[in-house]
Scaffold this motif. Structure first.
Motif, short mmCIF file in Angstrom:
data_model
loop_
_atom_site.label_atom_id
_atom_site.label_comp_id
_atom_site.label_asym_id
_atom_site.label_seq_id
_atom_site.Cartn_x
_atom_site.Cartn_y
_atom_site.Cartn_z
N ASN A 75 52.30 8.33 70.62
CA ASN A 75 51.75 9.53 70.01
C ASN A 75 52.01 9.58 68.51
O ASN A 75 53.10 9.19 68.06
CB ASN A 75 52.38 10.78 70.64
CG ASN A 75 51.64 11.23 71.88
OD1 ASN A 75 50.43 11.38 71.86
ND2 ASN A 75 52.38 11.44 72.95
N LYS B 157 44.55 6.96 79.38
CA LYS B 157 43.74 7.74 80.31
C LYS B 157 43.24 6.87 81.46
O LYS B 157 43.04 5.66 81.30
CB LYS B 157 42.53 8.35 79.59
CG LYS B 157 42.88 9.45 78.60
CD LYS B 157 41.65 10.18 78.12
CE LYS B 157 41.07 11.03 79.23
NZ LYS B 157 39.92 11.83 78.77
N ASP C 246 41.50 8.59 70.20
CA ASP C 246 41.36 7.81 71.43
C ASP C 246 42.66 7.93 72.22
O ASP C 246 43.74 8.07 71.65
CB ASP C 246 41.13 6.33 71.10
CG ASP C 246 39.69 6.04 70.68
OD1 ASP C 246 38.81 6.88 70.93
OD2 ASP C 246 39.46 4.96 70.10
N GLU C 247 42.54 7.87 73.57
CA GLU C 247 43.71 7.98 74.43
C GLU C 247 43.76 6.75 75.34
O GLU C 247 43.05 6.67 76.33
CB GLU C 247 43.65 9.27 75.23
CG GLU C 247 43.70 10.53 74.38
CD GLU C 247 43.62 11.80 75.20
OE1 GLU C 247 44.63 12.16 75.84
OE2 GLU C 247 42.53 12.41 75.21
N TRP D 43 43.05 17.93 71.18
CA TRP D 43 44.06 16.91 70.93
C TRP D 43 44.78 16.63 72.24
O TRP D 43 45.57 17.42 72.71
CB TRP D 43 45.04 17.37 69.85
CG TRP D 43 46.14 16.38 69.57
CD1 TRP D 43 46.11 15.02 69.82
CD2 TRP D 43 47.44 16.66 69.04
NE1 TRP D 43 47.30 14.45 69.46
CE2 TRP D 43 48.15 15.42 68.98
CE3 TRP D 43 48.07 17.83 68.60
CZ2 TRP D 43 49.44 15.34 68.49
CZ3 TRP D 43 49.37 17.74 68.13
CH2 TRP D 43 50.04 16.51 68.07
N GLY D 44 44.45 15.48 72.84
CA GLY D 44 45.11 15.05 74.07
C GLY D 44 46.27 14.12 73.75
O GLY D 44 46.40 13.61 72.63
N SER D 45 47.11 13.87 74.74
CA SER D 45 48.34 13.10 74.50
C SER D 45 48.53 11.93 75.46
O SER D 45 49.65 11.42 75.59
CB SER D 45 49.55 14.04 74.59
OG SER D 45 49.60 14.66 75.87
N GLN D 46 47.45 11.49 76.12
CA GLN D 46 47.58 10.38 77.05
C GLN D 46 47.47 9.04 76.31
O GLN D 46 46.52 8.27 76.48
CB GLN D 46 46.53 10.48 78.15
CG GLN D 46 46.70 11.72 79.03
CD GLN D 46 45.74 11.75 80.18
OE1 GLN D 46 45.66 10.80 80.96
NE2 GLN D 46 44.99 12.83 80.30
N VAL D 47 48.44 8.79 75.46
CA VAL D 47 48.48 7.58 74.64
C VAL D 47 49.85 6.94 74.76
O VAL D 47 50.85 7.59 75.06
CB VAL D 47 48.17 7.89 73.16
CG1 VAL D 47 46.73 8.35 73.00
CG2 VAL D 47 49.11 8.96 72.62
N SER E 239 37.15 13.90 71.21
CA SER E 239 38.49 14.40 71.01
C SER E 239 38.98 13.90 69.67
O SER E 239 38.33 13.06 69.03
CB SER E 239 39.40 13.91 72.13
OG SER E 239 40.72 14.38 72.00
N TYR F 296 43.54 5.36 67.82
CA TYR F 296 44.88 5.77 68.26
C TYR F 296 45.82 6.01 67.08
O TYR F 296 46.70 6.87 67.15
CB TYR F 296 45.51 4.70 69.16
CG TYR F 296 44.61 4.18 70.25
CD1 TYR F 296 44.31 2.82 70.34
CD2 TYR F 296 44.05 5.04 71.19
CE1 TYR F 296 43.49 2.33 71.34
CE2 TYR F 296 43.21 4.55 72.19
CZ TYR F 296 42.94 3.20 72.25
OH TYR F 296 42.12 2.71 73.24
N ARG G 224 38.66 6.07 77.49
CA ARG G 224 39.71 5.86 76.49
C ARG G 224 39.17 5.81 75.06
O ARG G 224 39.92 5.50 74.13
CB ARG G 224 40.47 4.56 76.81
CG ARG G 224 41.21 4.64 78.13
CD ARG G 224 41.97 3.37 78.45
NE ARG G 224 42.74 3.51 79.69
CZ ARG G 224 43.48 2.56 80.25
NH1 ARG G 224 43.55 1.36 79.67
NH2 ARG G 224 44.15 2.78 81.36
#
Length: 353
Positions: free
Chosen positions: A41, A323, A319-320, A34-38, A316, A339, A332
């Motif tokens: 969030n 990124k 979608d981020e 779980w990434g957070s480059q959005v 992941s 998202y 992305r």
């Protein structure tokens, strides 16, 4: 998730079914990154429920943000915390800082049976060739300091340090998996690291992407990235390989064997297929990949050199859209979900379909 040159022998990933399905039917050993480059969030509580609804029992984070981590308290979801590369020098230089990090990011969340933390991932693909050796001398000291601090805080029996490595840390040249070995420029460091991981009963965390090999090599055999038997098998000693994942992971197995730790546990830390941003990044190929891999996981067949159950983290969850697209526009679009948390398409997560 950083990007680098990926071996011709490489691969891996899976995908979720529809929400609210019976988790007892899901493949075992599956986690998700779980990434957070959005830009916006989802609330951590929403993500926790999303994971529970889809039977995902493990999550790998890229940091240890307090708001995010505490949302997993009492959820039954196993958590892998992350420490970014820019923290490596500080944590390698100062054991006091390592103790403070453990107190603030582990002890604070594990009191009274709170968050189920299993691993601390120190750094993220720190030995990529594109980093030009920046983290060469700081990674292992930082790992040792964090593990020592975990031990002294009473967490060491349950929580282990590891580090996510890109598959470019080992190579097989023009040969098959049996020719595999760690990259020459970091071989001595890798040998020291994997022997230490073995001594503390931890695991080697590796990120494997068949899509990137297809993206970077125009002559790469497309069918070799999938699991449906369409590829021409490749022989290596007494074994035959018809997919990239098995060949890549067994290249790592050979590398570990040559480093003197043939039985060190392997976890696939990232594996996935994007759905936009490149001619091969689309729902059709992603679905083909996920379905085939899920069926493979459900059988607990493993690879020729590592038969049996595999532990895998999908890359992941979402979608981020913030990124960097320097490696490609597909960066992305690795998400299993969009998202906003909506699934892109259904896949039989049980691997039985």
């Amino acid at each position: 998730m950083a990007r680098a040159k990926v071996l011709l022998w490489a691969c891996c990933m899976l995908f979720l079914a529809t929400a609210n399905a019976d988790s007892s039917n899901f493949a075992k050993g599956i986690g998700v990154n779980w990434g957070s480059q959005v830009s916006q969030n989802l609330l951590p509580s929403v993500v926790v429920q999303l994971l529970k609804d889809n039977g995902i029992g493990k999550v790998k984070l890229f940091d240890s943000d307090d708001w995010t981590v505490k949302a997993f308290a009492g959820s039954g979801i196993e958590v892998m915390l992350g420490i970014p590369n820019n923290e490596l020098k500080r944590l390698s230089d100062s054991y006091d800082d390592a103790q403070d990090w453990v107190k603030e990011n582990v002890t604070a969340h594990t009191r009274d049976g709170g968050v189920d933390i299993k691993y601390v991932a120190v750094g993220n693909e720190p030995f990529l060739t594109s980093y030009n050796g920046t983290n060469t001398h700081t990674l292992l000291p930082a790992m040792k300091n964090i593990q020592k601090a975990l031990d002294e805080a009473g967490h060491g029996d349950k929580i282990k340090v590891t580090t996510p490595q890109n598959a470019d840390v080992y190579d097989s040249g023009t040969g098959g998996p049996s020719q595999g070995n760690f990259r020459k420029d970091i071989r001595n460091i890798m040998i020291d690291m994997v022997r230490w991981l073995d001594s503390i009963n931890s695991a080697f965390l590796v990120n494997i992407y068949p899509f990137l090999s297809l993206y970077q090599n125009s002559g790469f055999p497309v069918d070799f990235a999938f699991f449906d038997g369409g590829a021409k098998p490749v022989k290596d000693k007494d074994h035959s390989y018809d997919n990239m994942f098995d060949a890549n992971l067994d290249t790592l197995v050979w590398s570990l064997k040559k480093a003197g730790v043939p039985d060190l546990k392997i976890i696939v830390g990232e594996a996935g297929w994007p759905t936009d941003g490149n001619i091969n990044a689309n729902n059709k190929l992603a679905r083909r990949f996920y379905n085939g891999f899920l069926k493979k996981l459900a059988t607990d067949k493993g690879t020729p050199l590592r038969p049996g159950h595999m532990e895998v983290y999908l890359f992941s969850l979402l979608d981020e859209n913030m990124k960097s697209i320097a490696p490609g526009a597909f960066e992305r679009h690795w998400g299993i979900f969009r998202y906003d948390g909506k699934p892109k398409f259904p896949v039989d997560f049980s691997g039985k379909g």
